[in-house]
Structure formats: C-alpha cells, structure tokens
Design an enzyme around this catalytic site. Structure first.
Site, PDB file in Angstrom:
ATOM      1  N   CYS A  83     -95.825  51.518 -92.013  1.00  0.00           N
ATOM      2  CA  CYS A  83     -97.127  52.140 -92.255  1.00  0.00           C
ATOM      3  C   CYS A  83     -97.285  53.284 -91.248  1.00  0.00           C
ATOM      4  O   CYS A  83     -97.283  53.034 -90.046  1.00  0.00           O
ATOM      5  CB  CYS A  83     -98.234  51.105 -92.078  1.00  0.00           C
ATOM      6  SG  CYS A  83     -99.856  51.816 -92.329  1.00  0.00           S
ATOM      7  N   CYS A 234    -101.676  58.660 -96.782  1.00  0.00           N
ATOM      8  CA  CYS A 234    -100.597  57.669 -96.734  1.00  0.00           C
ATOM      9  C   CYS A 234     -99.322  58.312 -96.166  1.00  0.00           C
ATOM     10  O   CYS A 234     -98.679  59.131 -96.831  1.00  0.00           O
ATOM     11  CB  CYS A 234    -100.316  57.061 -98.114  1.00  0.00           C
ATOM     12  SG  CYS A 234     -99.211  55.655 -98.033  1.00  0.00           S
TER      13      CYS A 234
HETATM   14  O1  PYC Z   1     -99.820  55.445 -94.089  1.00  0.00           O
HETATM   15  O2  PYC Z   1     -97.841  54.647 -94.593  1.00  0.00           O
HETATM   16  C1  PYC Z   1     -99.060  54.593 -94.617  1.00  0.00           C
HETATM   17  C2  PYC Z   1     -99.712  53.466 -95.325  1.00  0.00           C
HETATM   18  C3  PYC Z   1     -99.100  52.453 -96.005  1.00  0.00           C
HETATM   19  C4  PYC Z   1    -100.107  51.615 -96.496  1.00  0.00           C
HETATM   20  C5  PYC Z   1    -101.314  52.139 -96.093  1.00  0.00           C
HETATM   21  N1  PYC Z   1    -101.040  53.272 -95.376  1.00  0.00           N
END
Ligand code: PYC
Length: 315
Positions: A83, A234
């Site tokens: 993450c 993300c």
């Molecule tokens: O920022 O890699 C990320 C992530 C994965 C799940 C939620 N955020």
C-alpha cells in the site's frame, strides 16, 4: 497499543506505533497477523473504532538491517500485499514521532523493499518494487451482457484497469462506480480471469479525463478489496497505470504523470526503466498529514472489544 492516524490524499492510514509484539521481518509479521492475530486487524479497522476505508499498518523489526522498519498493511478484509498511500502515511508518522529525519529511508514489506524519501517540505516519494503490465485488452462479460475491456497490471497489488467505460468519474457517482466495479471484480472471478499464476485481481481501477478544475493527466476511481474505494489516487494503482503507460509507449522514463483521485487529490508519478526487462520501477510522490494519536483500550467485558464482525453490520 498506541496508534497514530494520518491521511494521504484523503485516504486514512492507522499505524500501530507501540504495544504490539510482532516477529522480526515483514513476511513473518504477515503470517502472524493472518494466522494468529487477526483480532489486531478487526480491532483497529472494524466499527466501532474504525470504518471500511481505513488501511492499518503494523510496523515490525525488519529482517533487512538497511531498512528503518518493516510494515504489513491490512484493511477491512485481510492483509494487503502492499500500500503506497499507507507507505507515505507511515513515513509522515515516523517523522511526527521524530524517529526519522528528512532523507532516504528503506522500508521492508512482505513483497520487497521500497525506498522512500522524506523532503524538507514533507512531500514524500516512494520508489516501488518492479511492476509490469501482465495482459492488455482483456474482455470480461458482465451479467447484463455488456463487454468491458481492460488491462491487468501488477503495481504491488493486482489491478484490472479500464478507461472511459462505466459511470462518469465524479463524486456524485461514487455509489454507481462502486456497484459497477464490484460487478467487474465478481465477473473476473467467475470467468477465471486472474493475474500471474492465478493471482486474484482484487482492485478495480476506472480512468477518465479529469473533471473541470482538476489539474491532472487523468482521474481515477479505485475499488479496494472489500467494498471501500480509495480516496487517494492509490499508489499501487498509479504504479499499475504507469506500467501500462510504459508498456504502450505512452509515457517515457522520467516523464511526469499526474494522477487525480475521485475526490481530486493528486499523486505525481514517473518511472525508471530496468535494464533488459519489461518491468519498471514506479516513483510516486504525495503528502500525508497526521490527524490523531490514540491509546486503544480493549476492555475484557466489551462484547465488541475486537470490533463488530462486518457481516453483522454491512448493508
Ligand atoms: O495507495 O497503494 C495504495 C493503496 C492500496 C489500497 C489502498 N491504497
């Protein structure tokens, strides 16, 4: 147990900073959490203390002595491979605790070591593990007969990435986007469409040009494992996108890609090539803010001391 909450582009990270004994090494700590201590995850993420969008971070002693810490991330469903919004969150948390100063810091995860850089202005850059596009233009049929085309990519988690299909990417459509992406994920599963070696694709990512007023190359909506969506762009999802852009020659090494999230927060992305390999090293920059410091109290008589089981309350 003491925790520190932060958010990265709106997406929360809840970091355990003391009071939990873990084995040495991120892999061993993941095994410990999955097999012996799932109560840690449910206590911190489930209601009444938590909510579905929080990603938990369990720090541990690293096996590799060049790393400042090991970490295992988890969410409302299980442990995550990785993450990056959470990595940015723990770097800010360690700086808040004065455990680190600006500069480069290596962090051990169960899937490899990431290198982070904390700048004087507290922007945080993460050099990810090697990432790649696994398959291009894969078709999946939804229950209503609609065919959706997407790419499968490894960005530290497995993603199915689609562009300009489904509901418009804007906050008014969050419920519709959640339903749409859950249907895609279920359909991938029933049609046995997977990542490498049969790996489950548990993140679905929709892309479109940004809404007016958002200064980025693209805006996304990311469904995380479970039913929560990522408030940030993300980091592993942006890494997966960079791998696809690199594979199709749409972005070259060192060129910047600005990825906006559904709520308009932005990560800067770029990549380094790896000699003689189709894999790339994604580089993601963002900022996190600490929002609270808490002592967790687990009362033996509390019927929900380890969180309300999610099946009891999920609508
Ligand atoms: O920022 O890699 C990320 C992530 C994965 C799940 C939620 N955020």
């Amino acid at each position: 147990m003491k925790i520190i909450d932060s958010h990265t582009g709106g997406e929360p990270t809840r970091t355990i900073v003391s009071g939990l004994d873990t084995p040495r090494g991120a892999k061993a700590t993941r095994n410990f959490l999955e097999n012996d201590a799932d109560w840690v995850r449910t206590t911190l993420i489930n209601e009444p203390r938590g909510f579905d969008a929080i990603v938990g971070a369990c720090l541990c002693k690293p096996e590799d002595s060049t790393c400042i810490t090991g970490v295992v991330f988890f969410n409302n469903l299980s442990c995550l491979h990785s993450c990056l919004h959470g990595t940015i969150g723990i770097v800010e948390t360690l700086a808040h605790l004065d455990r680190i100063k600006p500069g480069e810091h290596r962090i051990e995860t169960p899937i490899g070591i990431v290198t982070t850089h904390l700048a004087e202005d507290h922007s945080i850059t993460v050099k990810n593990i090697p990432c790649y596009r696994f398959a291009e233009d894969v078709g999946v049929i939804l229950p209503d007969g609609q065919k959706i085309i997407g790419d499968i990519s490894w960005g530290g988690n497995w993603f199915f990435l689609i562009s300009n299909q489904g509901p418009e990417i804007k906050t008014e459509n969050i419920a519709a986007l959640t339903d749409f992406t859950k249907t895609i994920r279920d359909s991938l599963h029933t049609q046995n469409i997977t990542g490498k070696n049969g790996a489950e694709i548990d993140h679905i990512e929709c892309f479109a040009p940004p809404q007016p007023g958002i200064d980025a190359d693209s805006q996304n909506f990311v469904l995380c494992p479970g039913a929560a969506y990522d408030r940030s762009p993300c980091g592993t999802g942006t890494s997966a996108k960079l791998a696809c852009l690199a594979a199709s020659g749409k972005l070259i090494e060192g060129e910047r890609w600005y990825q906006a999230s559904i709520i308009g927060s932005i990560f800067e992305g770029s990549f380094e090539s790896i000699y003689d390999s189709d894999n790339i090293i994604p580089i993601i920059t963002g900022r996190a803010f600490v929002t609270g410091e808490t002592t967790i109290i687990i009362h033996p008589n509390d019927p929900f001391k380890h969180g309300i089981p999610t099946h009891q309350i999920r609508v």
